[in-house]
Scaffold this motif. Sequence first.
Motif, mmCIF file in Angstrom:
data_model
loop_
_atom_site.group_PDB
_atom_site.id
_atom_site.type_symbol
_atom_site.label_atom_id
_atom_site.label_comp_id
_atom_site.label_asym_id
_atom_site.label_seq_id
_atom_site.Cartn_x
_atom_site.Cartn_y
_atom_site.Cartn_z
ATOM 1 N N ALA A 1 43.458 34.151 34.360
ATOM 2 C CA ALA A 1 42.536 33.619 35.372
ATOM 3 C C ALA A 1 41.660 34.733 35.935
ATOM 4 N N HIS A 2 42.243 35.915 36.188
ATOM 5 C CA HIS A 2 41.457 37.060 36.645
ATOM 6 C C HIS A 2 40.408 37.442 35.601
ATOM 7 N N LEU A 3 40.814 37.466 34.349
ATOM 8 C CA LEU A 3 39.908 37.850 33.279
ATOM 9 C C LEU A 3 38.732 36.885 33.178
ATOM 10 N N VAL A 4 38.998 35.607 33.218
ATOM 11 C CA VAL A 4 37.924 34.611 33.122
ATOM 12 C C VAL A 4 37.010 34.689 34.341
ATOM 13 N N ALA A 5 37.597 34.891 35.516
ATOM 14 C CA ALA A 5 36.779 34.996 36.724
ATOM 15 C C ALA A 5 35.867 36.216 36.669
ATOM 16 N N ILE A 6 36.369 37.319 36.163
ATOM 17 C CA ILE A 6 35.547 38.525 36.047
ATOM 18 C C ILE A 6 34.450 38.304 35.010
ATOM 19 N N ALA A 7 34.818 37.730 33.862
ATOM 20 C CA ALA A 7 33.852 37.532 32.785
ATOM 21 C C ALA A 7 32.752 36.549 33.182
ATOM 22 N N CYS A 8 33.064 35.585 34.027
ATOM 23 C CA CYS A 8 32.061 34.602 34.453
ATOM 24 C C CYS A 8 31.211 35.107 35.607
ATOM 25 N N GLN B 1 24.406 47.243 33.833
ATOM 26 C CA GLN B 1 24.741 46.560 32.592
ATOM 27 C C GLN B 1 24.096 45.182 32.576
ATOM 28 N N GLN B 2 23.679 44.756 31.408
ATOM 29 C CA GLN B 2 23.076 43.440 31.296
ATOM 30 C C GLN B 2 24.138 42.347 31.199
ATOM 31 N N ARG B 3 25.266 42.661 30.541
ATOM 32 C CA ARG B 3 26.347 41.693 30.393
ATOM 33 C C ARG B 3 27.671 42.436 30.273
ATOM 34 N N TRP B 4 28.750 41.695 30.360
ATOM 35 C CA TRP B 4 30.080 42.260 30.220
ATOM 36 C C TRP B 4 30.358 42.555 28.750
ATOM 37 N N THR B 5 30.963 43.684 28.483
ATOM 38 C CA THR B 5 31.485 43.975 27.155
ATOM 39 C C THR B 5 33.003 43.888 27.240
ATOM 40 N N LEU B 6 33.645 43.804 26.095
ATOM 41 C CA LEU B 6 35.104 43.720 26.091
ATOM 42 C C LEU B 6 35.724 44.992 26.662
ATOM 43 N N LEU B 7 35.109 46.127 26.398
ATOM 44 C CA LEU B 7 35.621 47.383 26.931
ATOM 45 C C LEU B 7 35.472 47.445 28.452
ATOM 46 N N LEU B 8 34.348 46.971 28.973
ATOM 47 C CA LEU B 8 34.164 46.934 30.426
ATOM 48 C C LEU B 8 35.163 45.989 31.081
ATOM 49 N N LEU B 9 35.414 44.849 30.446
ATOM 50 C CA LEU B 9 36.395 43.905 30.997
ATOM 51 C C LEU B 9 37.793 44.507 30.995
ATOM 52 N N ALA B 10 38.152 45.193 29.921
ATOM 53 C CA ALA B 10 39.469 45.834 29.852
ATOM 54 C C ALA B 10 39.603 46.899 30.928
ATOM 55 N N GLN C 1 40.503 44.504 22.129
ATOM 56 C CA GLN C 1 40.806 43.431 21.183
ATOM 57 C C GLN C 1 41.654 42.351 21.828
ATOM 58 N N THR C 2 42.583 42.737 22.697
ATOM 59 C CA THR C 2 43.407 41.763 23.396
ATOM 60 C C THR C 2 42.555 40.942 24.359
ATOM 61 N N VAL C 3 41.615 41.596 25.021
ATOM 62 C CA VAL C 3 40.710 40.889 25.928
ATOM 63 C C VAL C 3 39.889 39.868 25.146
ATOM 64 N N GLY C 4 39.352 40.272 24.009
ATOM 65 C CA GLY C 4 38.561 39.362 23.195
ATOM 66 C C GLY C 4 39.372 38.196 22.669
ATOM 67 N N ARG C 5 40.595 38.473 22.227
ATOM 68 C CA ARG C 5 41.473 37.414 21.731
ATOM 69 C C ARG C 5 41.831 36.435 22.843
ATOM 70 N N THR C 6 42.051 36.944 24.040
ATOM 71 C CA THR C 6 42.393 36.086 25.168
ATOM 72 C C THR C 6 41.209 35.219 25.566
ATOM 73 N N LEU C 7 40.021 35.796 25.606
ATOM 74 C CA LEU C 7 38.836 35.012 25.951
ATOM 75 C C LEU C 7 38.535 33.964 24.888
ATOM 76 N N LYS C 8 38.834 34.278 23.649
ATOM 77 C CA LYS C 8 38.585 33.330 22.573
ATOM 78 C C LYS C 8 39.506 32.119 22.674
ATOM 79 N N THR C 9 40.732 32.319 23.145
ATOM 80 C CA THR C 9 41.696 31.228 23.202
ATOM 81 C C THR C 9 41.594 30.418 24.492
#
Length: 74
Positions: free
Chosen positions: A22-29, A36-45, A60-68
Motif C-alpha cells: 500500500a505504501h509503494l502504490v501510494a508513493i508511485a501514484c 524528476q519527471q516520473r518515478w523510476t523503480l530505483l527511486l521507489l526502492a 526488480q522486486t519493486v517492479g514485480r510488486t507493482l506489476k502484480t
Amino acid sequence: GALTRRPSRRLYPHKLDGAGEAHLVAIACGPAPEGQQRWTLLLLADRLVALHVVDRISNQTVGRTLKTTHSNRG
C-alpha cells in the motif's frame, strides 16, 4: 519418480506485506520527486528504504510488486 518434479523445500519470504504494498502504490501514484519527471523503480526502492518500510529492497522486486498489484495510475 523421473517424470514428476519434487516440490521445492525453499521458502521465499516476501519483502513487502500488504501495508508495504500500500505504501509503494501510494508513493508511485503521488507526484514525482523534485527534479524528476516520473518515478523510476530505483527511486521507489530508495524511497521505501528512506521511509523505513523495509531494510533493503531491489528495484526488480519493486517492479514485480507493482506489476502484480491492480492499481490504476492513470
